[in-house]
Write an enzyme that holds these catalytic residues in place. Structure first.
Site, PDB file in Angstrom:
ATOM      1  N   CYS A 176      45.773  37.813  50.418  1.00  0.00           N
ATOM      2  CA  CYS A 176      44.725  38.339  49.549  1.00  0.00           C
ATOM      3  C   CYS A 176      45.266  39.478  48.693  1.00  0.00           C
ATOM      4  O   CYS A 176      45.765  40.464  49.218  1.00  0.00           O
ATOM      5  CB  CYS A 176      43.536  38.839  50.360  1.00  0.00           C
ATOM      6  SG  CYS A 176      42.235  39.452  49.279  1.00  0.00           S
ATOM      7  N   THR A 208      44.968  33.242  45.016  1.00  0.00           N
ATOM      8  CA  THR A 208      44.938  33.630  43.602  1.00  0.00           C
ATOM      9  C   THR A 208      46.252  34.271  43.141  1.00  0.00           C
ATOM     10  O   THR A 208      47.012  34.813  43.935  1.00  0.00           O
ATOM     11  CB  THR A 208      43.791  34.627  43.356  1.00  0.00           C
ATOM     12  OG1 THR A 208      43.942  35.709  44.266  1.00  0.00           O
ATOM     13  CG2 THR A 208      42.443  33.969  43.545  1.00  0.00           C
ATOM     14  N   GLY A 212      42.525  25.728  40.798  1.00  0.00           N
ATOM     15  CA  GLY A 212      42.151  25.196  39.492  1.00  0.00           C
ATOM     16  C   GLY A 212      41.615  23.786  39.466  1.00  0.00           C
ATOM     17  O   GLY A 212      41.422  23.218  38.397  1.00  0.00           O
ATOM     18  N   THR A 245      36.947  27.908  42.362  1.00  0.00           N
ATOM     19  CA  THR A 245      36.221  28.453  41.209  1.00  0.00           C
ATOM     20  C   THR A 245      35.344  27.410  40.513  1.00  0.00           C
ATOM     21  O   THR A 245      34.315  27.757  39.926  1.00  0.00           O
ATOM     22  CB  THR A 245      37.251  29.064  40.236  1.00  0.00           C
ATOM     23  OG1 THR A 245      37.940  30.105  40.948  1.00  0.00           O
ATOM     24  CG2 THR A 245      36.622  29.646  39.002  1.00  0.00           C
TER      25      THR A 245
HETATM   26  C1  LIG Z   1      35.298  35.071  44.199  1.00  0.00           C
HETATM   27  C2  LIG Z   1      36.446  34.593  45.046  1.00  0.00           C
HETATM   28  C3  LIG Z   1      36.544  34.990  46.381  1.00  0.00           C
HETATM   29  C4  LIG Z   1      37.611  34.559  47.177  1.00  0.00           C
HETATM   30  N1  LIG Z   1      37.667  34.941  48.493  1.00  0.00           N
HETATM   31  C5  LIG Z   1      38.657  34.448  49.297  1.00  0.00           C
HETATM   32  C6  LIG Z   1      38.695  34.751  50.700  1.00  0.00           C
HETATM   33  O1  LIG Z   1      37.817  35.434  51.243  1.00  0.00           O
HETATM   34  N2  LIG Z   1      39.720  34.244  51.446  1.00  0.00           N
HETATM   35  C7  LIG Z   1      40.689  33.457  50.876  1.00  0.00           C
HETATM   36  O2  LIG Z   1      41.595  33.011  51.593  1.00  0.00           O
HETATM   37  N3  LIG Z   1      40.662  33.139  49.578  1.00  0.00           N
HETATM   38  C8  LIG Z   1      39.671  33.608  48.769  1.00  0.00           C
HETATM   39  N4  LIG Z   1      39.642  33.265  47.434  1.00  0.00           N
HETATM   40  C9  LIG Z   1      40.703  32.390  46.882  1.00  0.00           C
HETATM   41  C10 LIG Z   1      40.243  30.938  46.825  1.00  0.00           C
HETATM   42  O3  LIG Z   1      39.943  30.437  48.104  1.00  0.00           O
HETATM   43  C11 LIG Z   1      41.323  30.046  46.173  1.00  0.00           C
HETATM   44  O4  LIG Z   1      42.509  30.141  46.927  1.00  0.00           O
HETATM   45  C12 LIG Z   1      41.649  30.463  44.749  1.00  0.00           C
HETATM   46  O5  LIG Z   1      40.488  30.834  44.051  1.00  0.00           O
HETATM   47  C13 LIG Z   1      42.355  29.348  43.962  1.00  0.00           C
HETATM   48  O6  LIG Z   1      41.571  28.190  43.858  1.00  0.00           O
HETATM   49  P1  LIG Z   1      40.612  27.868  42.599  1.00  0.00           P
HETATM   50  O7  LIG Z   1      41.430  28.082  41.358  1.00  0.00           O
HETATM   51  O8  LIG Z   1      40.176  26.463  42.788  1.00  0.00           O
HETATM   52  O9  LIG Z   1      39.496  28.843  42.686  1.00  0.00           O
HETATM   53  C14 LIG Z   1      38.595  33.707  46.617  1.00  0.00           C
HETATM   54  C15 LIG Z   1      38.492  33.298  45.278  1.00  0.00           C
HETATM   55  C16 LIG Z   1      37.426  33.722  44.487  1.00  0.00           C
HETATM   56  C17 LIG Z   1      37.345  33.247  43.064  1.00  0.00           C
END
Ligand SMILES: Cc1cc2nc3c(=O)[nH]c(=O)nc-3n(C[C@H](O)[C@H](O)[C@H](O)COP(=O)(O)O)c2cc1C
Ligand SMILES: Cc1cc2nc3c(=O)[nH]c(=O)nc-3n(C[C@H](O)[C@H](O)[C@H](O)COP(=O)(O)OP(=O)(O)OC[C@H]3O[C@@H](n4cnc5c(N)ncnc54)[C@H](O)[C@@H]3O)c2cc1C
Ligand code: FES
Lengths: 303, 264
Positions: free
Chosen positions: A129, A193, A244, A266
């Site tokens: 994180c 992220t 993504g 997302t």
């Molecule tokens: C608002 C938000 C909160 C997130 N909280 C966590 C979390 O608590 N634990 C975690 O492992 N990843 C967390 N993530 C990361 C997501 O699980 C994911 O790995 C990341 O957003 C990439 O995927 P995506 O592009 O499909 O969103 C969070 C992402 C977002 C956008």
């Protein structure tokens, strides 16, 4: 087409899960689709004690993506077990817990609390994180620490599969992937992220109170795909791909490079029924591209 | 399959009100009624994301329900940035994804005076509030605004409830607005009235301070930035009375003044 997969011993009716932090505790989405039509859900990051998270503003919209610095706000693991989990249809829907802690011992302790919970199908360990000062990203960038955390969680996880969630903010993702495998992880998930920033030129201030946050959404997909591709080729354990994904076609790309399952993050914010629609679409897309079966399709990229 | 409360509806009309000049439009967007069952309550909001939006805009945008019945759902919006600028381009027949109705709603007490405090676009929820209140004779509206009155759907309200408005044309006007708000809050606190308020953050902060000072029963609707609107992302939080972060989209958007902290 039957799109069920076996992921590190978990029987998933399809390879579509939802990503931690983007699907709350699942219950928030009951009005928008049938939770049990998903392969599984990964709940918001949990810590031993409740956490308030970072100050506002915590989110900013960026081209084809977003930045967040939530800071793992969560009600704590006990509240999750007592109040949230019983409301989920965990007998038919694999519910994966996402773990956050600041050192290996604490990760182990948290795993111990969840190990006996019948409703938790697997443990996903967030060593990556970018939004918390303690632990957080430094962890995910140090292969020795990744191994240590994987060992500590594995030791206390009982018979639950342990999935280590990796950060893309490293020079060589394969080193981290191997470090997790060496620590006894049953599987990997990636990516978390990407570290990023946005600025308001009128106010001359950062758009996030935390200054730096995590970038996610369609903008990060090429990076995620590359990381998954490299990790799949570096380890023997299965890989869950995310970053993504916003369509069933995107899912097919991740499956092709070798992901056994994926998570929708997302894209759940584009509209709250996105994950349900993708789960419905996937079999049609696989048929369209003439996959014989999902097992044949996974990892069949021609390079 | 559970009910899917996210659906595409068609645009019925989309037009700037009054003499809104380009770049400062206040727009009335009318959409097909999304057939909500069991319905909606004044103060609730919807997330809107036109089907045509490419992925460079990820999130839907939250808007108060101005009014809704079988003939359509009305939203009032001001062009402030990337998303609202594109909402302005919507034409009759275009499709818009909407999810809602979301969040909690304003109370409608019986036999009690109610003061509606609206700042700018904060007027939107009160159109529906007035129309659905069983005792409009108990309602008073105080409206603080910058663009001229003709740019708002104000006339209709003026015909139904007791109204008072004050226009801010320069920064020097602000102290007078603050003074009048304080006066009204005190008056309603003394008379065991209810205050319902919606508007920009500084306006709400003035009301919050006054409500706490005079012990007024006040409900404040917050307008934080939102990504999901359904309680999942934790991007929209505010601090409740115990100083804990809580989601504006699901615990709110309306909070009792004495259960809210607006300290920076
Ligand atoms: C608002 C938000 C909160 C997130 N909280 C966590 C979390 O608590 N634990 C975690 O492992 N990843 C967390 N993530 C990361 C997501 O699980 C994911 O790995 C990341 O957003 C990439 O995927 P995506 O592009 O499909 O969103 C969070 C992402 C977002 C956008
Ligand atoms: C529950 C709720 C109800 C709302 N009801 C209405 C309504 O009825 N009518 C209406 O016009 N607006 C309403 N809003 C505000 C509206 O959602 C924002 O104006 C809109 O999202 C801005 O989108 P944009 O893409 O144009 O702005 P962006 O391009 O994202 O931002 C442009 C500028 O506006 C600021 N901004 C963006 N969103 C907000 C916000 N939520 N609060 C304060 N500043 C913001 C940004 O900081 C930036 O300076 C409501 C918000 C909420 C949470
Ligand atoms: S907007 Fe996502 S939690 Fe409120």
């Amino acid at each position: 087409m039957d799109v069920s997969v076996d992921f590190a011993g978990l029987k998933l009716k399809n390879p579509i899960l939802t990503a931690s932090g983007t699907f709350g505790f699942g219950l928030e989405f009951k009005r928008y689709g049938d939770l049990e039509s998903l392969g599984g859900i990964v709940v918001k990051g949990l810590s031993l004690k409740p956490r308030e998270g970072n100050p506002m503003p915590r989110i900013a919209e960026t081209p084809c993506g977003m930045l967040n610095a939530i800071g793992i706000q969560n009600p704590g693991v006990e509240e999750f077990i007592n109040k949230k989990l019983p409301k989920l249809p965990w007998k038919t829907l694999p519910v994966l817990a996402n773990l956050y802690a600041t050192d290996a011992e604490e990760f182990g302790e948290l795993a111990g609390v969840l190990a006996g919970e019948e409703g938790v199908a697997a443990l996903e360990v967030n060593v990556s994180c970018p939004n918390v000062k303690e632990g957080g990203i430094a962890f995910g960038q140090d292969p020795k620490q990744i191994t240590k955390v994987a060992e500590a969680v594995k030791k206390n996880a009982g018979n639950k599969p342990v999935i280590i969630k990796l950060s893309p903010n490293v020079t060589d993702i394969t080193v981290c992937a191997k470090a997790a495998e060496d620590g006894g992880a049953d599987a990997l998930s990636l990516i978390n992220t990407l570290s990023g920033m946005a600025v308001d030129i009128e106010r001359r201030t950062p758009r996030l109170a935390n200054v730096i946050g995590g970038l996610s959404g369609p903008a990060v997909k090429p990076v995620a795909l590359r990381c998954v591709y490299q990790a799949v080729n570096a380890v023997k354990i299965p890989v869950m791909g995310l970053g993504g994904i916003s369509s069933a076609e995107d899912v097919a790309e991740f499956l092709l490079v070798g992901a056994t399952a994926v998570q929708i993050g997302t894209a759940n914010f584009i509209s709250p029924d996105t994950a349900f629609k993708i789960a419905e679409e996937l079999p049609k897309v696989l048929e369209r591209v003439k996959a014989e079966s999902i097992d044949e399709f996974i990892g069949s990229l021609k390079v | 399959m559970s009910a899917n409360n996210c659906r595409a509806v068609k645009v019925i009309s989309n037009k700037p009100l009054g003499l809104s000049s380009p770049g400062e439009e206040i727009v009335e967007l009318k959409l097909e009624y999304p057939d909500w069952k069991p319905g909606w309550r004044a103060g609730q909001f919807v997330m809107i994301r036109p089907v045509s939006w490419p992925l460079d805009l990820i999130w839907g945008r939250p808007f108060s329900i101005c009014n809704a019945d079988e003939t359509g759902l009305t939203i009032l919006f001001q062009v402030v940035g990337r998303g609202t600028a594109r909402l302005l381009e919507l034409k009759e027949g275009d499709e818009v994804n909407i999810w809602g109705p979301l969040g909690n709603f304003f109370s409608k007490p019986q036999n009690r005076p109610v003061l509606m405090l609206a700042g700018g676009m904060g007027l939107a929820p009160f159109c529906g509030y007035v129309d659905t209140h069983p005792q409009p004779e108990n309602l008073k509206l105080f409206f603080a605004h910058r663009p001229p009155l003709e740019n708002y759907p104000y006339k209709g309200l003026a015909g139904k409830v007791d109204v008072e408005d004050i226009r801010e044309t320069k920064p020097e006007d602000i102290p007078a607005i603050i003074a009048r708000v304080e006066e009204l809050v005190k008056e309603y606190a003394d008379n065991d009235g209810l205050i319902v308020a919606c508007g920009p953050h500084p306006f709400l902060k003035t009301i919050w301070n006054a409500a706490n000072k005079y012990g007024a029963d006040a409900e404040l609707s917050l307008e934080n930035r939102m990504a999901c609107g359904v309680g999942a992302c934790l991007g929209c939080v505010c601090k409740d009375g115990d100083d804990h972060h809580t989601q504006v989209c699901t615990t709110g958007p309306i909070f009792k003044a004495n259960n809210l902290s607006l300290e920076d």
